[in-house]
Write a protein that holds these residues in place. Structure first.
Motif, PDB file in Angstrom:
ATOM      1  N   VAL A 152       0.830  -1.197   0.000  1.00 31.36           N
ATOM      2  CA  VAL A 152       0.000   0.000   0.000  1.00 31.36           C
ATOM      3  C   VAL A 152       0.865   1.247   0.000  1.00 31.36           C
ATOM      4  N   ALA A 200       1.020   4.295  -2.742  1.00 33.31           N
ATOM      5  CA  ALA A 200       0.793   5.689  -2.376  1.00 33.31           C
ATOM      6  C   ALA A 200       1.943   6.578  -2.824  1.00 33.31           C
ATOM      7  N   GLY A 221      -6.819   1.998  -0.381  1.00 31.91           N
ATOM      8  CA  GLY A 221      -5.523   1.363  -0.576  1.00 31.91           C
ATOM      9  C   GLY A 221      -5.595   0.130  -1.445  1.00 31.91           C
TER      10      GLY A 221
END
Length: 618
Positions: A17, A21, A442
């Motif tokens: 995740v 990001a 996510g």
């Protein structure tokens, strides 16, 4: 039965995740999108050789000409190969093309020939059909790939495309009896400038071209590009020109067509369409001693495939009740939005340049997510209305084909029974891969391989996360169970000739050799007579009602509405260019489509009702 489960990531989940990001990026606010300059449908095809459009873009080409839509063909090379009399052979090929176009137009093979100066330093040959002056042919006459006499030797167009320094100059041929007074020279940028000038002059709403990135599973005898190099370079030069044209404030819908590798796919044209296509090419054959109506031409002529299917899930409803429809224009995400009864758009989002083909799905909160493929990195990417922040989801090929990212298909997304979004793609190994959302915002980076081999592009995902995918011989199926998927028995007869659709207890697909619909409703498929020639299917479920539709060559839709396999069929006339999308809502089912003039088309039917005529938007 095989069962595959999504990985339990543990510590890998956080790392995955975080990595997603870190590569997300925000974009500026959407801006008004460039629009086609013409208010009427106008077609242009840019191809490498004088017979490529007749072989690989028909019957779409014939349908537009017979509907009397302005049509211009631009041929980049002279197609002379290594013939001793290169200019004479180039002239023969031009004559064959003129004969075939006159045949499609239904008028005598008489043309007005002239020199068209595209700028003070360059000229091309322009032929206008006497009996149908909206049909025109442009011959640029650059050297063909196999010509050793080109500046620098063979592979001229490939070397030109790769020459970003603009050092290479290619000299055109001067076909015998033609209108070029001399040879002209072109750099890479000058070829792109020429194409942009052709767009400005003829104002196409649709630009057809070839395959810029052929599937590496096929045509391996063409080792470098898996296709004739000129086909690939013509597509890449055209794509770049379309993007330059868009930056000038004008736009056209770009469609890419598969070439030699259609021979590796099932026959997907109805018998009558096959005969017509063979007859059109038969008008070309007497002029070119290197071609025939036998193999390999017969195999190519019985098929037509676009490179990237549009899919039927590129429209959806956001959490605020707005209906969005999305498209890729010149590599850029573009959308239309309906708030209440009012449509706005098109608006351009910007950000990552994309391949054609999109899918949208709403998460557990009702927030809409758009899924696409990055043209540059080959990653699957996603964004949402409002934030318009692009997030890379990686590539399933990192697992199934490490180091190779090509040949990942168009993504298809849906919400699973637990409320999480799952995105599916055909992976480069010919199977199906999936990625499941881990939180509302996510995504992990570990893709799940569902298995399968020989999967063709165009996956179907139905309620309960049932997945269907056509190979060249059967339809594969999976069903979600818990955290994973179980493979179900494939459908082997009749054989498919395109992507399936599934939902409402139905599975439908076009049948090899006829394009008729095979419909399975909990039993063996039944071929419905009278549906021959349907392509680009779609399906929507509203309560216990199913809406099933397919596009015909003339741009009309055949639509069936009912319960189970008991469907009432009707025709929805209109100039639909590519695969429509369907959105079920409380007011019924809304169909959205891209028209031949580049505008969005919309039609809404009440539950169980028939669709009205299309309304054009934007």
């Amino acid at each position: 039965m095989r069962r595959d489960s999504f990985p339990h990531w543990g510590s890998l989940l956080l790392a995955g995740v975080l990595s997603v990001a870190l590569i997300a990026c925000s974009n500026p606010d959407p801006r008004p999108a460039a629009r086609p300059e013409s208010a009427e449908a106008r077609f242009m095809q840019v191809i490498a050789h004088a017979d490529d459009d007749l072989i690989f873009m028909n019957p779409d080409l014939t349908a537009g000409i017979r509907a009397k839509k302005p049509t211009v063909a631009v041929y980049l090379t002279a197609g002379e190969t290594d013939k001793p009399d290169a200019n004479g052979y180039a002239a023969q090929r031009q004559a064959g093309t003129r004969s075939a176009y006159a045949r499609m137009a239904g008028v005598p093979d008489r043309w007005r020939a002239e020199l068209l100066n595209s700028d003070p330093d360059h000229g091309v040959e322009l032929y206008t059909l006497d009996g149908r002056p909206e049909v025109q042919l442009v011959f640029v006459n650059l050297p063909e790939d196999n010509d050793p006499r080109a500046n620098g030797g063979k592979h001229a167009l490939t070397r030109l495309w790769q020459d970003s320094a603009e050092a290479l100059k290619l000299h055109t041929l001067t076909p015998t009896g033609g209108k070029l007074p001399r040879s002209y020279e072109y750099s890479r940028g000058e070829v792109i400038d020429l194409l942009v000038e052709m767009f400005r002059r003829f104002r196409p709403t649709v630009v057809r071209t070839q395959d810029p990135s052929p599937d590496p599973r096929y045509q391996r005898n063409w080792a470098r590009f898996n296709d004739h190099p000129d086909h690939v370079m013509a597509a890449r030069l055209t794509g770049e020109a379309v993007r330059v044209y868009q930056r000038s404030g004008r736009a056209a819908v770009e469609l890419n067509y598969r070439n030699y590798n259609v021979a590796d796919a099932p026959v997907n044209l109805a018998p009558g369409v096959q005969r017509d296509k063979l007859e059109v090419f038969g008008a070309y054959v007497p002029h070119d001693p290197e071609v025939s109506l036998g193999e390999p031409y017969d195999g190519w002529l019985r098929r037509q495939y676009q490179r990237w299917p549009a899919g039927s899930s590129w429209a959806g409803t956001d959490e605020d009740g707005s209906l969005y429809a999305f498209a890729v224009r010149s590599g850029e995400l573009t959308y239309w939005r309906r708030t209440g009864a009012t449509w706005s758009g098109p608006a351009a989002v910007g950000g990552a340049p994309l391949n054609p083909g999109l899918s949208v799905a709403a998460d557990a909160r009702g927030r809409l997510h758009v899924f696409a493929r990055s043209r540059d990195s080959e990653d699957v990417v996603t964004t949402s209305p409002g934030s318009w922040t692009w997030t890379k989801l990686g590539s399933p090929n990192d697992r199934v084909l490490p180091g190779q990212r090509r040949a990942v298909g168009t993504p298809v997304a849906a919400k699973d029974p637990g409320g999480a979004l799952v995105v599916f793609v055909k992976n480069g190994g010919g199977g199906v891969s999936a990625l499941r959302q881990s939180t509302s915002d996510g995504w992990p980076t570990a893709w799940l391989d569902l298995g399968g081999t020989d999967v063709q592009d165009g996956l179907a995902v139905g309620p309960g996360l049932t997945v269907a995918a056509s190979t060249r011989t059967e339809v594969l199926r999976w069903k979600q169970q818990g955290e994973g998927f179980t493979a179900e028995a494939p459908i082997r007869a009749p054989r498919p000739a395109g992507a399936p659709v599934t939902g409402g207890g139905l599975l439908a697909y076009p049948v090899e050799g006829s394009g008729a619909l095979a419909i399975a409703a909990g039993a063996d498929p039944v071929v419905r007579q009278g549906t021959e020639g349907l392509t680009e299917l779609g399906l929507a479920v509203s309560g216990d009602l199913v809406t099933l539709y397919g596009r015909r060559i003339d741009g009309s839709l055949t639509v069936g509405v009912g319960r189970g396999a008991n469907l009432t069929w009707s025709e929805l006339r209109g100039p639909v260019l590519t695969q429509p999308a369907a959105v079920a809502g409380p007011d019924g089912v809304t169909l959205t489509a891209i028209g031949e003039d580049g505008r969005l088309l919309v039609a809404t039917a009440p539950p169980g009702g028939t669709f009205p005529a299309w309304t054009a938007v934007g």
